[in-house]
Scaffold this active site. Structure first.
Site, short mmCIF file in Angstrom:
data_model
loop_
_atom_site.label_atom_id
_atom_site.label_comp_id
_atom_site.label_asym_id
_atom_site.label_seq_id
_atom_site.Cartn_x
_atom_site.Cartn_y
_atom_site.Cartn_z
CG ASP A 1 20.17 -13.47 -13.93
OD1 ASP A 1 20.33 -12.25 -13.75
OD2 ASP A 1 19.12 -13.97 -14.41
CE1 TYR B 1 20.51 -6.93 -12.27
CE2 TYR B 1 19.44 -4.84 -12.68
CZ TYR B 1 19.69 -6.14 -13.05
OH TYR B 1 19.14 -6.65 -14.19
CG HIS C 1 18.25 -11.18 -16.91
ND1 HIS C 1 18.77 -10.78 -15.69
CD2 HIS C 1 17.88 -10.03 -17.53
CE1 HIS C 1 18.74 -9.45 -15.61
NE2 HIS C 1 18.20 -8.97 -16.70
C1 LIG Z 1 13.56 -4.88 -21.39
C2 LIG Z 1 13.88 -5.78 -20.25
C3 LIG Z 1 14.49 -5.24 -19.11
C4 LIG Z 1 14.78 -6.06 -18.04
N1 LIG Z 1 15.34 -5.49 -16.92
C5 LIG Z 1 15.57 -6.28 -15.85
C6 LIG Z 1 16.05 -5.71 -14.64
O1 LIG Z 1 16.28 -4.50 -14.54
N2 LIG Z 1 16.27 -6.55 -13.59
C7 LIG Z 1 16.04 -7.90 -13.66
O2 LIG Z 1 16.25 -8.61 -12.69
N3 LIG Z 1 15.57 -8.46 -14.79
C8 LIG Z 1 15.33 -7.69 -15.87
N4 LIG Z 1 14.82 -8.26 -17.00
C9 LIG Z 1 14.53 -9.72 -17.03
C10 LIG Z 1 13.08 -10.03 -16.60
O3 LIG Z 1 12.91 -9.79 -15.22
C11 LIG Z 1 12.71 -11.50 -16.84
O4 LIG Z 1 13.66 -12.34 -16.23
C12 LIG Z 1 12.57 -11.89 -18.31
O5 LIG Z 1 12.16 -10.79 -19.12
C13 LIG Z 1 11.55 -13.01 -18.42
O6 LIG Z 1 11.45 -13.48 -19.71
P1 LIG Z 1 10.28 -13.07 -20.75
O7 LIG Z 1 10.59 -11.67 -21.18
O8 LIG Z 1 10.48 -14.07 -21.83
O9 LIG Z 1 8.94 -13.21 -20.06
C14 LIG Z 1 14.52 -7.46 -18.10
C15 LIG Z 1 13.92 -7.98 -19.24
C16 LIG Z 1 13.59 -7.17 -20.30
C17 LIG Z 1 12.93 -7.77 -21.51
O1 LIG Z 2 18.03 -4.96 -19.67
C1 LIG Z 2 18.11 -5.75 -18.74
O2 LIG Z 2 17.84 -6.95 -18.89
C2 LIG Z 2 18.59 -5.33 -17.44
O3 LIG Z 2 18.62 -6.16 -16.61
C3 LIG Z 2 19.02 -3.94 -17.11
C4 LIG Z 2 19.93 -3.74 -16.11
C5 LIG Z 2 20.38 -2.47 -15.79
C6 LIG Z 2 19.90 -1.37 -16.46
C7 LIG Z 2 18.99 -1.56 -17.46
C8 LIG Z 2 18.55 -2.84 -17.78
#
Ligand SMILES: Cc1cc2nc3c(=O)[nH]c(=O)nc-3n(C[C@H](O)[C@H](O)[C@H](O)COP(=O)(O)O)c2cc1C
Ligand SMILES: O=C(O)C(=O)c1ccccc1
Length: 383
Positions: A163, A135, A262
């Site tokens: 995003d 990030y 996301h």
């Molecule tokens: C619990 C959780 C935490 C996530 N944390 C991040 C993150 O820290 N950074 C990020 O770029 N995307 C984050 N994402 C988004 C995932 O990288 C991804 O784009 C998304 O989960 C894909 O969709 P799906 O869960 O339907 O496979 C997170 C998603 C979930 C479910």
């Molecule tokens: O939960 C998320 O999707 C996510 O992107 C995130 C970002 C910062 C801290 C924890 C989760």
């Protein structure tokens, strides 16, 4: 239809109830939830259901090969683990379990900058490629140090999430009072994590307040030069849905794009990723690989995304389900199921190689991936 599970899950989705049974309710909702009405979470799945396949026949599928290269490195399937914060919420070993599972299949894991294990420890256990998700932090010095540590630990690529100028409105987190348990931390942002992390106040998400304290929403195109000047690693932009942005990123020489919303956790109402993919692929015009994530839950989903132009797909929540249900073995099983289902879908679609997954495999070609045409009210349309 209700799925009954006898013994080992037969589909990825059968891991969801197993995970739910083992997780605190608030954590389950943090994983599953999206932003606002969750219309984009649904749209990702609906797009995969809507697009249908026209199998080819008589094409000798006695050997179907799912292996490929992803950013130049061999992978047993066109798959990877999407970056997600705090894997320790799902299982005790956290990201260590994830990289071991993905390594067994030789597929990349994108480790989140909010990982619950240190980059060094994760790298030590990694048997496949690990990439680091970034990030854009307010504290550019911290960001630079994170990049250096990841390089030194042997990470192979940087994935800048674009995003998330702020976290989306995750209503389930607020409703269920989700907050991190005190023993879970972000060791790679040492000393940077503020008190919000483990607090809960009614009506707002502790997580979004803590994320917003870190993330600099002023990120813009000119900042990419800064990142480029500080690393030799490939730079991947994650969270692109617009063709214009994709073309600009390719002009600037990014090494790959991830078409992503996301997992529906950011802008509620954003396009389904499978719908946005063909326009992005066209705009990039072969200048870099295009990946996709969001709603991939089975081998035919992978096949559809590849036919529509993705080089590989990343999976998010299902990996957490596997981790929560059965730790490293569960995550490995989720990825193995996806790979096996892809192999099966290739055989039945008459496509022995990934190269043969082309848009004409989908109903009406890549056009099928665009949202269904709305009802035409004109006199011609009604005839
Ligand atoms: C619990 C959780 C935490 C996530 N944390 C991040 C993150 O820290 N950074 C990020 O770029 N995307 C984050 N994402 C988004 C995932 O990288 C991804 O784009 C998304 O989960 C894909 O969709 P799906 O869960 O339907 O496979 C997170 C998603 C979930 C479910
Ligand atoms: O939960 C998320 O999707 C996510 O992107 C995130 C970002 C910062 C801290 C924890 C989760």
């Amino acid at each position: 239809m209700t799925a009954t599970t006898v013994g080992r899950p037969l589909t990825i989705e059968e891991y969801a109830p197993l995970a739910r049974a083992r997780l605190p309710e608030a954590t389950w909702h943090y994983f599953e939830g999206g932003a606002g009405t969750e219309s984009t979470v649904e749209a990702n799945r609906a797009a995969f259901r809507r697009v249908r396949i026209r199998p080819r026949v008589l094409s000798d599928v006695s050997h179907c090969d799912t292996s490929t290269t992803i950013l130049g490195e061999p992978a047993s399937a066109p798959l990877g683990v999407a970056p997600m914060a705090y894997h320790e919420l799902a299982c005790e070993e956290g990201e260590v379990a994830t990289v071991r599972a993905a390594g067994e299949l030789r597929v990349p894991t994108v480790v989140g900058i909010f990982a619950s294990r240190s980059f060094e420890r994760i790298a030590e256990h990694a048997t496949g490629p690990v990439w680091l998700q970034l990030y854009w932090l307010h504290r550019r010095g911290v960001l630079e140090r994170v990049v250096r540590r990841a390089e030194d630990a042997g990470f192979r690529a940087l994935v800048l999430t674009v995003d998330t100028p702020r976290l989306g409105r995750r209503l389930r987190e607020a409703r269920h009072g989700f907050h991190l348990p005190p023993h879970i931390t972000a060791p790679n942002l040492d000393g940077e994590v503020t008190g919000f992390l483990h607090e809960h106040e009614d009506g707002s998400s502790a997580l979004s307040r803590h994320a917003d304290a870190f993330i600099d929403p002023s990120l813009n195109w000119s900042d990419l030069d800064w990142l480029r000047s500080r690393t030799r690693l490939p730079i991947v932009l994650k969270g692109v849905l617009s063709a214009a942005d994709a073309a600009r990123a390719a002009d600037l020489g990014v090494d790959a794009l991830i078409v992503s919303n996301h997992g529906g956790r950011q802008l509620d109402g954003a396009s389904a990723t499978l719908d946005a993919l063909p326009d992005v692929v066209r705009a990039v015009a072969g200048r870099c690989p295009v990946f996709l994530d969001g709603g991939v839950r089975g081998g035919t989903d992978v096949l559809k995304a590849l036919a529509a132009g993705a080089r590989a797909v990343f999976v998010g929540r299902p990996v957490l389900w596997g981790l929560a249900a059965a730790g490293e073995a569960g995550a490995r099983d989720v990825l193995t199921l996806l790979r096996d289902e892809l192999e099966d879908a290739m055989a039945l679609a008459g496509c022995p190689s990934l190269d043969s997954l082309t848009p004409d495999l989908l109903d009406r070609g890549a056009a099928a991936v665009a949202p269904a045409a709305s009802y035409d009210e004109s006199p011609e349309g009604r005839r």
